[in-house]
Write an enzyme that holds these catalytic residues in place. Sequence first.
Site, PDB file in Angstrom:
ATOM      1  CG  ASP A  96      23.511  12.313 -23.288  1.00 34.09           C
ATOM      2  OD1 ASP A  96      22.536  12.602 -24.000  1.00 34.09           O
ATOM      3  OD2 ASP A  96      23.466  12.317 -22.046  1.00 34.09           O
ATOM      4  CD  GLU A  97      19.176  10.011 -24.591  1.00 40.20           C
ATOM      5  OE1 GLU A  97      18.504   9.079 -24.117  1.00 40.20           O
ATOM      6  OE2 GLU A  97      18.737  11.156 -24.758  1.00 40.20           O
TER       7      GLU A  97
END
Length: 352
Positions: A96-97
């Site tokens: 998620d980054e």
Amino acid sequence: MDAFYASVEQRDFPEYRGKPLVVGGLPEGRGGVVATASYEARKFGIRSAMPSRQALKLCPHAIFVRPRFAAYKEVSQKIREIFSRYTDLIEPLSLDEAYLDVTNDKLNIGSAIDIAQQIKQAIKDELNLTASAGVSVNKFVAKIASDIKKPDGLTFIGPSSIEAFMENLPVEKFYGVGRVTAEKMRKQGLFTGADLKKLSEDAMIAQFGKAGAFYYRIVRGIDDRQVQPHRETKSIGAEDTFAYDLTSLEEMNAELDKIAKTVHDRLLRYQLKGRTITLKIKYSDFRQITRSQSLPSCIDDLDIILITSKNLLAATDIENSKIRLLGITVSNFSPAENRKKPKNDQLSLFGY
């Protein structure tokens, strides 16, 4: 992304919205661990990697659901497509980054802050999700900035503000400083960046090893690492934590069949072949071992992966053992010049 798994679940299932939602292992039986908790659940102290049983005690009315990785992967692909409108320099960090280098501004917007705001708005408008962004002159400071105003935050730390910002930052907030290292620092009277800054580089290395040199630089806001959009894949694997402890070889081999199939599919997708097969075993008491075997040549053959993994398992002392996790990894790939470009996207998923 903000509470990524949980946010996708709440978006897709209206009955979860506004409620404490935990994505991960279910608390029944032996229970698993929390992968992501919604912000409503976090108010009760629930955090990632926490045992699901503990999460249930903190919030008895929490809703527990298993992850839907295919759904998260699809959303991640769409987020990546939004990123690519603004820059081609995108480095996935984790599920998620990602880091984005917007020095070369594809749309000639002229401001990194405006680009971040436009990306956040596009994610909200097109995907009905929120993201938080950090904007600064290097990776380390941008990463820390992205966590400051979650959820739906945007934080800019300019060059003239970096040193003061780092001096006031608690050591546990330093990206890369884990719980154990942070505790070690506090025992030595090192509570903030300003405390770390008092130590010489040699002293930092003496106390924290090679990481000490990194800490010495980043506490001064120095991070020369480039955004790397095409990081080389070192290994491909899969693992599974089971709802109950496996106690028979038949059960373990059945699970290895499924795990090996996942690894095989990923090797084919990314057109990779490897020489080394590693089996990971975690017992019910959380003791963990790995066993590896290197083959004469690089392979992507399912039968070889499966047979090798089962042989490695049989060679361990599995009699009367209770196993909670099994994993298979293939590594030691063929030379990069002999590989084809991976299909579709990188193995790592991404976010913002």
